[in-house]
Design a protein around this motif. Structure first.
Motif, mmCIF file in Angstrom:
data_model
loop_
_atom_site.group_PDB
_atom_site.id
_atom_site.type_symbol
_atom_site.label_atom_id
_atom_site.label_comp_id
_atom_site.label_asym_id
_atom_site.label_seq_id
_atom_site.Cartn_x
_atom_site.Cartn_y
_atom_site.Cartn_z
ATOM 1 N N ILE A 1 69.712 73.448 41.517
ATOM 2 C CA ILE A 1 69.317 74.611 42.289
ATOM 3 C C ILE A 1 67.805 74.518 42.663
ATOM 4 N N LEU A 2 66.844 74.053 42.094
ATOM 5 C CA LEU A 2 65.534 73.889 42.402
ATOM 6 C C LEU A 2 65.542 73.130 43.672
ATOM 7 N N LEU B 1 67.942 72.570 45.902
ATOM 8 C CA LEU B 1 68.530 73.092 46.870
ATOM 9 C C LEU B 1 67.380 74.396 47.396
ATOM 10 N N THR B 2 66.985 75.052 46.909
ATOM 11 C CA THR B 2 66.018 75.873 47.265
ATOM 12 C C THR B 2 64.804 75.261 47.713
ATOM 13 N N ILE B 3 64.197 74.328 47.631
ATOM 14 C CA ILE B 3 63.223 73.731 48.061
ATOM 15 C C ILE B 3 63.321 73.312 49.494
ATOM 16 N N ALA C 1 66.077 74.395 51.206
ATOM 17 C CA ALA C 1 66.323 75.555 52.235
ATOM 18 C C ALA C 1 65.052 76.221 52.728
ATOM 19 N N LEU C 2 63.816 76.431 51.705
ATOM 20 C CA LEU C 2 62.666 76.688 52.282
ATOM 21 C C LEU C 2 61.910 75.938 53.437
#
Length: 61
Positions: free
Chosen positions: A5-6, A8-10, A12-13
């Motif tokens: 999740i971390l 994926l978030t990085i 995506a940002l």
């Protein structure tokens, strides 16, 4: 799972951020190269329309 999740978030940002920056840079280059004589027509028109308007917001120093 937390690492995924971390990651994926990085990613995506980064994708969203890079896309936004590329859009601004590309628009600036396009205006400079292809703007011609009328590149400030909208800014100038907006300024003429807003003359005499009362200022709102901000600090009154």
């Amino acid at each position: 799972m937390g690492g995924y999740i971390l990651d994926l978030t990085i990613i995506a940002l980064l994708v969203i951020g890079i896309t936004a920056v590329m859009g601004v840079v590309t628009n600036g280059i396009g205006v400079k190269l292809f703007g011609g004589k009328k590149k400030n027509v909208f800014v100038d028109k907006s300024g003429r329309i807003q003359t005499g308007w009362k200022s709102v917001g901000g600090s009154k120093k």
